[in-house]
Design a protein around this motif. Structure first.
Motif, PDB file in Angstrom:
ATOM      1  N   GLN A   1       0.840  -1.192   0.000  1.00 26.20           N
ATOM      2  CA  GLN A   1       0.000   0.000   0.000  1.00 26.20           C
ATOM      3  C   GLN A   1       0.880   1.249   0.000  1.00 26.20           C
ATOM      4  N   VAL A   2       0.554   2.179  -0.900  1.00 20.53           N
ATOM      5  CA  VAL A   2       1.357   3.398  -1.066  1.00 20.53           C
ATOM      6  C   VAL A   2       0.463   4.620  -0.911  1.00 20.53           C
ATOM      7  N   GLU A   3       0.938   5.589  -0.127  1.00 21.18           N
ATOM      8  CA  GLU A   3       0.214   6.840   0.023  1.00 21.18           C
ATOM      9  C   GLU A   3       0.549   7.771  -1.142  1.00 21.18           C
ATOM     10  N   ILE A   4      -0.477   8.395  -1.722  1.00 17.50           N
ATOM     11  CA  ILE A   4      -0.271   9.327  -2.820  1.00 17.50           C
ATOM     12  C   ILE A   4      -1.032  10.622  -2.549  1.00 17.50           C
ATOM     13  N   THR A   5      -0.736  11.653  -3.317  1.00 16.58           N
ATOM     14  CA  THR A   5      -1.372  12.955  -3.145  1.00 16.58           C
ATOM     15  C   THR A   5      -2.562  13.086  -4.089  1.00 16.58           C
ATOM     16  N   PRO A   6      -3.728  13.493  -3.593  1.00 12.96           N
ATOM     17  CA  PRO A   6      -4.898  13.668  -4.471  1.00 12.96           C
ATOM     18  C   PRO A   6      -4.640  14.695  -5.573  1.00 12.96           C
ATOM     19  N   ASN A   7      -5.360  14.502  -6.674  1.00 10.48           N
ATOM     20  CA  ASN A   7      -5.332  15.440  -7.800  1.00 10.48           C
ATOM     21  C   ASN A   7      -3.915  15.685  -8.319  1.00 10.48           C
TER      22      ASN A   7
ATOM     23  N   THR B   1      -8.066  10.071  -4.625  1.00 11.24           N
ATOM     24  CA  THR B   1      -7.394   8.936  -3.981  1.00 11.24           C
ATOM     25  C   THR B   1      -6.204   9.371  -3.125  1.00 11.24           C
ATOM     26  N   LYS B   2      -6.103   8.803  -1.904  1.00 12.40           N
ATOM     27  CA  LYS B   2      -4.981   9.078  -1.011  1.00 12.40           C
ATOM     28  C   LYS B   2      -4.081   7.862  -0.819  1.00 12.40           C
ATOM     29  N   LYS B   3      -4.619   6.665  -1.075  1.00  7.83           N
ATOM     30  CA  LYS B   3      -3.837   5.439  -0.951  1.00  7.83           C
ATOM     31  C   LYS B   3      -4.224   4.486  -2.075  1.00  7.83           C
ATOM     32  N   ILE B   4      -3.230   3.784  -2.611  1.00  4.01           N
ATOM     33  CA  ILE B   4      -3.522   2.739  -3.586  1.00  4.01           C
ATOM     34  C   ILE B   4      -2.763   1.474  -3.187  1.00  4.01           C
ATOM     35  N   ASN B   5      -3.302   0.339  -3.588  1.00  2.00           N
ATOM     36  CA  ASN B   5      -2.660  -0.946  -3.369  1.00  2.00           C
ATOM     37  C   ASN B   5      -2.014  -1.410  -4.662  1.00  2.00           C
ATOM     38  N   LEU B   6      -0.700  -1.558  -4.646  1.00  2.00           N
ATOM     39  CA  LEU B   6       0.017  -2.127  -5.776  1.00  2.00           C
ATOM     40  C   LEU B   6      -0.003  -3.636  -5.613  1.00  2.00           C
ATOM     41  N   ARG B   7      -0.519  -4.342  -6.621  1.00  3.34           N
ATOM     42  CA  ARG B   7      -0.836  -5.757  -6.414  1.00  3.34           C
ATOM     43  C   ARG B   7      -0.212  -6.629  -7.499  1.00  3.34           C
ATOM     44  N   CYS B   8       0.541  -7.640  -7.070  1.00  2.00           N
ATOM     45  CA  CYS B   8       1.038  -8.688  -7.948  1.00  2.00           C
ATOM     46  C   CYS B   8       0.095  -9.878  -7.812  1.00  2.00           C
ATOM     47  N   THR B   9      -0.428 -10.377  -8.925  1.00  2.00           N
ATOM     48  CA  THR B   9      -1.372 -11.491  -8.851  1.00  2.00           C
ATOM     49  C   THR B   9      -1.350 -12.285 -10.154  1.00  2.00           C
ATOM     50  N   THR B  10      -2.204 -13.300 -10.267  1.00  2.00           N
ATOM     51  CA  THR B  10      -2.324 -14.123 -11.466  1.00  2.00           C
ATOM     52  C   THR B  10      -3.790 -14.371 -11.756  1.00  2.00           C
ATOM     53  N   THR B  11      -4.071 -14.912 -12.936  1.00  2.00           N
ATOM     54  CA  THR B  11      -5.448 -15.250 -13.295  1.00  2.00           C
ATOM     55  C   THR B  11      -5.854 -16.579 -12.662  1.00  2.00           C
ATOM     56  N   THR B  12      -7.163 -16.845 -12.671  1.00  2.00           N
ATOM     57  CA  THR B  12      -7.690 -18.045 -12.010  1.00  2.00           C
ATOM     58  C   THR B  12      -7.184 -19.336 -12.644  1.00  2.00           C
ATOM     59  N   ASP B  13      -6.851 -19.291 -13.924  1.00  2.00           N
ATOM     60  CA  ASP B  13      -6.409 -20.502 -14.624  1.00  2.00           C
ATOM     61  C   ASP B  13      -4.895 -20.652 -14.642  1.00  2.00           C
ATOM     62  N   PHE B  14      -4.201 -19.868 -13.828  1.00  2.00           N
ATOM     63  CA  PHE B  14      -2.735 -19.849 -13.892  1.00  2.00           C
ATOM     64  C   PHE B  14      -2.138 -21.197 -13.496  1.00  2.00           C
ATOM     65  N   ASN B  15      -1.106 -21.596 -14.257  1.00  2.00           N
ATOM     66  CA  ASN B  15      -0.368 -22.829 -13.957  1.00  2.00           C
ATOM     67  C   ASN B  15       1.032 -22.671 -14.543  1.00  2.00           C
TER      68      ASN B  15
END
Length: 541
Positions: free
Chosen positions: A452-458, A514-528
């Motif tokens: 989670q990263v804090e950012i400045t609005p606008n 927005t004041k905070k955003i979540n930077l997310r590493c993920t995969t799709t449901t069918d990932f293998n």
């Protein structure tokens, strides 16, 4: 030389000398290869200082999975020895079948025997205070059973007074009770009695004696983060007089510790979340000096977190400190004057804002390695014991992302990037932007690891990330920036598009409200298969 220049040089030398003096001790945290908490420190007759902590497992799965006890010791406050695991839930025959739940321990010495006390739930799910004993302070502990009369208590502390009488302090419902122990150290004499005057107590009592006065340390109930309080008494069983806080909160909820005198100086031991990037259940033990007032009260402790300057060590676990270096260029002779011998450095700690360039030959020649992260194990990268000259400089990063190239990892947990469901690890990768990349190998439902990263609005931001998918992989690797449930931007890649190559994705967005955003590493449901992330950059446009 004019007066102004002389004043400047003297001031610089004074500052450097002060920094050098301040680091003639192991930097915090004092254990770097695993996560440790609830430090109970003691000095025994052999003159060494021993710390008996609990262990946090990684990746974090909550306090209930805490298991296994290691012992650490030192004779100089710089080099610490890990004596290995002395006890695990699998060794406790009366313990709960699922294991875990090995919480804050303590150790006491009486009549030639060391008694190790630990809380653990029995097969009915009720806390007991287990006891193991040894003739050695750091090895060969054998299980003796559990304290008769200590049922339903946890967080034991055992204090042995000057006359040999032992006392047990333990916790139930966030309150501290205590009683005398019989000579066998396995039974209380009568019954546990509530300790009056420690009403701010939450957990983890620790009792010691100084100049005829008894002290009890304990974390308070302050939210969202506990602070360390203490009370004093003329009796080991109270009543106690509250004296207030002596240690401000850390970057995690809990604050559990101890205090001990070693070679004429008192120290407080505690834990923080620095090694994990603030994960509440992946903690690390620390220490700092303590000073007393003339009336016996304790002064507020000044915490030293990390290092002030790049610090060089002979061992890969950041022990055996060689020396520290301010900004400058260091050929072989200058390194040696600073106490850093050629071809012996195996690990480096680098505070924020510094860059260290290491060269395999003198005069800044040969192969070069550049480091600007926190804790660097040179053996893993293949450049330990080969550094002959180096440069230290300062830098200022515009990147808002912490550990953007996943360089910092302890027990396969990537610092600042959090996950409760998947073991994503940083792997050595010669094709990555840094020396490592974040890698996931698996199958099934979406996996994620988040910062989670804090950012400045606008405000307009530039955002980029590198993704890689290994050949033969099914599904996609994804990186996105989410505000609550909304995606600000999203990148994905599959092996069919381009396999085994890094692809850089870029985007520009306005933060709006927005004041905070979540930077997310993920995969799709069918990932293998196997996928990687690297070089996450978020900065103002």
């Amino acid at each position: 030389m004019n007066k102004q220049l002389i004043t400047f040089v003297v001031t610089l030398l004074f500052i450097t000398a002060t920094q050098l003096k301040s680091q003639q001790r192991r930097s915090n945290p004092i254990v770097s290869h695993m996560f440790t908490a609830d430090a109970s420190a003691h000095v025994w007759d052999d003159g060494r200082l021993y710390v008996y902590p609990s262990t946090d497992v990684a990746p974090s799965k909550g306090y209930s999975t805490m298991d296994g006890y290691h012992i650490f010791s030192t004779d100089d406050m710089i080099t610490w020895t890990d004596h290995g695991e002395i006890l695990h839930s699998r060794d406790v025959s009366w313990g709960i079948d699922k294991g875990g739940l090995m919480w804050a321990p303590d150790c006491a010495y009486k009549n030639g025997t060391y008694y190790f006390y630990f809380p653990h739930k029995n097969k009915k799910g009720v806390w007991e205070i287990g006891v193991a004993a040894s003739k050695s302070p750091a090895a060969n502990f054998e299980l003796q059973g559990y304290v008769n009369g200590g049922n339903a208590y946890c967080d034991p502390c055992v204090f042995v007074d000057d006359n040999g009488q032992a006392y047990l302090y333990a916790v139930q419902d966030a309150k501290c009770d205590a009683a005398k122990l019989k000579d066998n150290m396995m039974e209380i004499e009568s019954e546990m009695v509530h300790q009056v005057g420690v009403d701010e107590h939450r957990e983890g009592p620790f009792v010691f004696k100084r100049k005829g006065k008894y002290y009890m340390l304990y974390p308070d109930h302050k939210r969202p983060y506990n602070e360390m309080q203490y009370s004093m008494s003329d009796s080991p069983l109270g009543p106690w007089e509250p004296k207030g806080a002596i240690l401000e909160h850390n970057n995690i909820i809990t604050m559990h510790g101890s205090m001990v005198e070693f070679k004429g100086q008192w120290y407080i031991f505690y834990h923080n979340g620095d090694l994990s990037g603030g994960i509440a259940t992946n903690r690390s033990i620390c220490f700092d000096p303590v000073n007393f007032n003339e009336d016996g009260t304790i002064q507020m402790v000044s915490k030293s977190l990390g290092v002030e300057l790049p610090t060089f060590h002979k061992a890969i676990n950041f022990n055996e400190m060689l020396g520290i270096l301010p900004v400058g260029e260091y050929k072989k002779s200058k390194m040696q004057k600073a106490g850093i011998q050629v071809n012996v450095t195996s690990s480096i700690q680098i505070p924020e804002g510094y860059v260290v360039e290491c060269f395999e030959k003198n005069n800044f020649k040969g192969k070069c390695w550049t480091f600007k992260e926190d804790r660097i194990d040179l053996k893993a990268i293949g450049c330990n014991n080969v550094i002959s000259s180096l440069k230290v400089s300062k830098t200022q990063s515009e990147n808002l992302v912490k550990n953007p190239s996943f360089e910092l990892t302890t027990q396969k947990l990537v610092k600042y990037w959090r996950s409760k469901t998947v073991q994503c690890t940083s792997q050595l990768d010669n094709t990555a932007k840094g020396y490592y990349s974040l890698q996931y190998e698996g199958i099934g439902s979406p996996r994620e690891i988040v910062q989670q990263v804090e950012i400045t609005p606008n405000t307009d931001y530039k955002f980029s990330v590198m993704l890689k998918v290994k050949s033969g992989t099914i599904g996609k690797v994804i990186f996105d920036a989410k505000e609550g449930g909304d995606e600000i931007c999203k990148f994905d890649l599959d092996a069919e598009t381009k396999a085994d190559e890094w692809i850089e994705f870029k985007s520009v967005f306005n933060s709006g409200d927005t004041k905070k955003i979540n930077l997310r590493c993920t995969t799709t449901t069918d990932f293998n298969g196997t996928c990687c992330w690297d070089n996450v950059v978020l900065k103002v446009k």
